[in-house]
Write a protein that holds these residues in place. Structure first.
Motif, short mmCIF file in Angstrom:
data_model
loop_
_atom_site.label_atom_id
_atom_site.label_comp_id
_atom_site.label_asym_id
_atom_site.label_seq_id
_atom_site.Cartn_x
_atom_site.Cartn_y
_atom_site.Cartn_z
N TYR A 3 0.86 -1.18 0.00
CA TYR A 3 0.00 0.00 0.00
C TYR A 3 0.90 1.23 0.00
CZ TYR A 3 -3.48 3.42 1.40
OH TYR A 3 -4.31 4.51 1.43
N LEU A 4 0.57 2.22 -0.81
CA LEU A 4 1.33 3.47 -0.87
C LEU A 4 0.57 4.54 -0.09
CD1 LEU A 4 3.78 4.99 -1.95
CD2 LEU A 4 2.44 5.54 -3.97
N TYR A 5 1.21 5.04 0.98
CA TYR A 5 0.61 6.05 1.84
C TYR A 5 1.38 7.36 1.67
CZ TYR A 5 -0.57 8.59 6.10
OH TYR A 5 -0.96 9.55 7.00
N GLN A 6 0.67 8.41 1.27
CA GLN A 6 1.29 9.73 1.11
C GLN A 6 1.21 10.44 2.45
OE1 GLN A 6 2.50 10.55 -2.11
NE2 GLN A 6 3.60 12.14 -0.99
N ALA A 7 2.26 10.35 3.26
CA ALA A 7 2.27 10.92 4.61
C ALA A 7 2.36 12.44 4.58
CB ALA A 7 3.44 10.34 5.40
N ALA A 8 3.05 12.99 3.62
CA ALA A 8 3.20 14.44 3.44
C ALA A 8 3.43 14.67 1.95
CB ALA A 8 4.39 14.95 4.26
N PRO A 9 3.32 15.91 1.48
CA PRO A 9 3.55 16.15 0.05
C PRO A 9 4.95 15.71 -0.40
CG PRO A 9 2.51 18.07 1.04
CD PRO A 9 2.86 17.13 2.16
N TRP A 10 5.89 15.65 0.50
CA TRP A 10 7.27 15.28 0.17
C TRP A 10 7.66 13.88 0.64
CZ3 TRP A 10 9.92 14.30 4.63
CH2 TRP A 10 9.37 14.82 5.80
N LEU A 11 6.76 13.16 1.35
CA LEU A 11 7.09 11.86 1.93
C LEU A 11 6.02 10.82 1.61
CD1 LEU A 11 8.81 10.05 3.82
CD2 LEU A 11 7.42 10.91 5.72
N ALA A 12 6.45 9.71 1.02
CA ALA A 12 5.55 8.59 0.77
C ALA A 12 6.11 7.35 1.46
CB ALA A 12 5.43 8.33 -0.73
N LEU A 13 5.24 6.61 2.13
CA LEU A 13 5.62 5.37 2.80
C LEU A 13 4.89 4.21 2.15
CD1 LEU A 13 5.41 6.60 6.49
CD2 LEU A 13 7.47 6.31 5.11
N GLN A 14 5.61 3.11 1.94
CA GLN A 14 5.00 1.96 1.27
C GLN A 14 5.35 0.68 2.04
OE1 GLN A 14 6.14 1.43 -2.81
NE2 GLN A 14 4.45 0.04 -3.20
N PRO A 15 4.45 0.22 2.95
CA PRO A 15 4.68 -1.05 3.61
C PRO A 15 4.45 -2.19 2.62
CG PRO A 15 2.59 -0.14 4.31
CD PRO A 15 3.24 0.88 3.42
N ASP A 16 5.15 -3.30 2.85
CA ASP A 16 5.09 -4.44 1.94
C ASP A 16 5.13 -5.72 2.77
OD1 ASP A 16 5.27 -5.57 -0.83
OD2 ASP A 16 7.13 -6.36 0.00
N LEU A 17 4.27 -6.68 2.45
CA LEU A 17 4.25 -7.98 3.11
C LEU A 17 4.19 -9.05 2.05
CD1 LEU A 17 3.99 -9.50 5.85
CD2 LEU A 17 1.53 -9.51 5.43
N GLN A 18 5.11 -10.02 2.11
CA GLN A 18 5.15 -11.13 1.16
C GLN A 18 5.04 -12.45 1.93
OE1 GLN A 18 8.66 -10.94 -1.26
NE2 GLN A 18 8.35 -8.81 -1.76
N VAL A 19 4.27 -13.37 1.38
CA VAL A 19 4.15 -14.72 1.93
C VAL A 19 4.61 -15.68 0.85
CG1 VAL A 19 2.58 -16.45 2.88
CG2 VAL A 19 2.20 -14.04 3.38
N VAL A 20 5.59 -16.53 1.18
CA VAL A 20 6.12 -17.50 0.21
C VAL A 20 5.64 -18.88 0.64
CG1 VAL A 20 8.18 -18.43 -0.88
CG2 VAL A 20 8.14 -16.05 -0.13
N ILE A 21 4.92 -19.55 -0.24
CA ILE A 21 4.38 -20.88 0.02
C ILE A 21 5.13 -21.87 -0.86
CG2 ILE A 21 2.29 -22.30 -0.01
CD1 ILE A 21 0.76 -19.54 0.11
N ASN A 22 5.61 -22.95 -0.29
CA ASN A 22 6.43 -23.95 -0.99
C ASN A 22 7.71 -23.35 -1.54
OD1 ASN A 22 5.18 -26.41 -0.72
ND2 ASN A 22 3.95 -26.19 -2.55
N PRO A 23 8.52 -22.68 -0.72
CA PRO A 23 9.74 -22.09 -1.26
C PRO A 23 10.64 -23.15 -1.89
CG PRO A 23 9.68 -21.89 1.15
CD PRO A 23 8.42 -22.53 0.72
N GLY A 24 11.12 -22.84 -3.07
CA GLY A 24 11.98 -23.78 -3.78
C GLY A 24 11.24 -25.01 -4.26
N ALA A 25 9.91 -24.99 -4.21
CA ALA A 25 9.06 -26.11 -4.64
C ALA A 25 9.38 -27.40 -3.89
CB ALA A 25 9.15 -26.32 -6.15
#
Length: 80
Positions: free
Chosen positions: A33-55
């Motif tokens: 999600y991209l959150y515009q905290a201020a006109p000069w600052l954007a924060l982007q949290p990121d969450l990844q889930v890996v299922i069956n890594p490397g198969a």
């Protein structure tokens, strides 16, 4: 994973009684999600889930398949 690699994993378990059958794929789900905290600052949290890594294939580091994983992070963008 190629069908031949999946068959090899299954054959290895069948003939040697050791190892684990290989999965046919690795799945990654990502939320961001991209959150515009201020006109000069954007924060982007990121969450990844890996299922069956490397198969489920063993690696040089471990003969056991890797466990599912969760990765989190935040990106900050400052505009001048």
């Amino acid at each position: 994973m190629s069908p031949a690699a999946v068959r090899f994993g299954s054959d290895q378990v069948f003939y040697t009684g050791t190892g684990f059958p290989y999965a046919g794929n690795e799945t990654v789900v990502e939320l961001t999600y991209l959150y515009q905290a201020a006109p000069w600052l954007a924060l982007q949290p990121d969450l990844q889930v890996v299922i069956n890594p490397g198969a489920g294939m063993p690696s040089i580091y471990s003969r056991m398949p890797l466990k599912n994983g969760v990765i989190g992070g935040v990106r900050a963008t400052i505009t001048f």
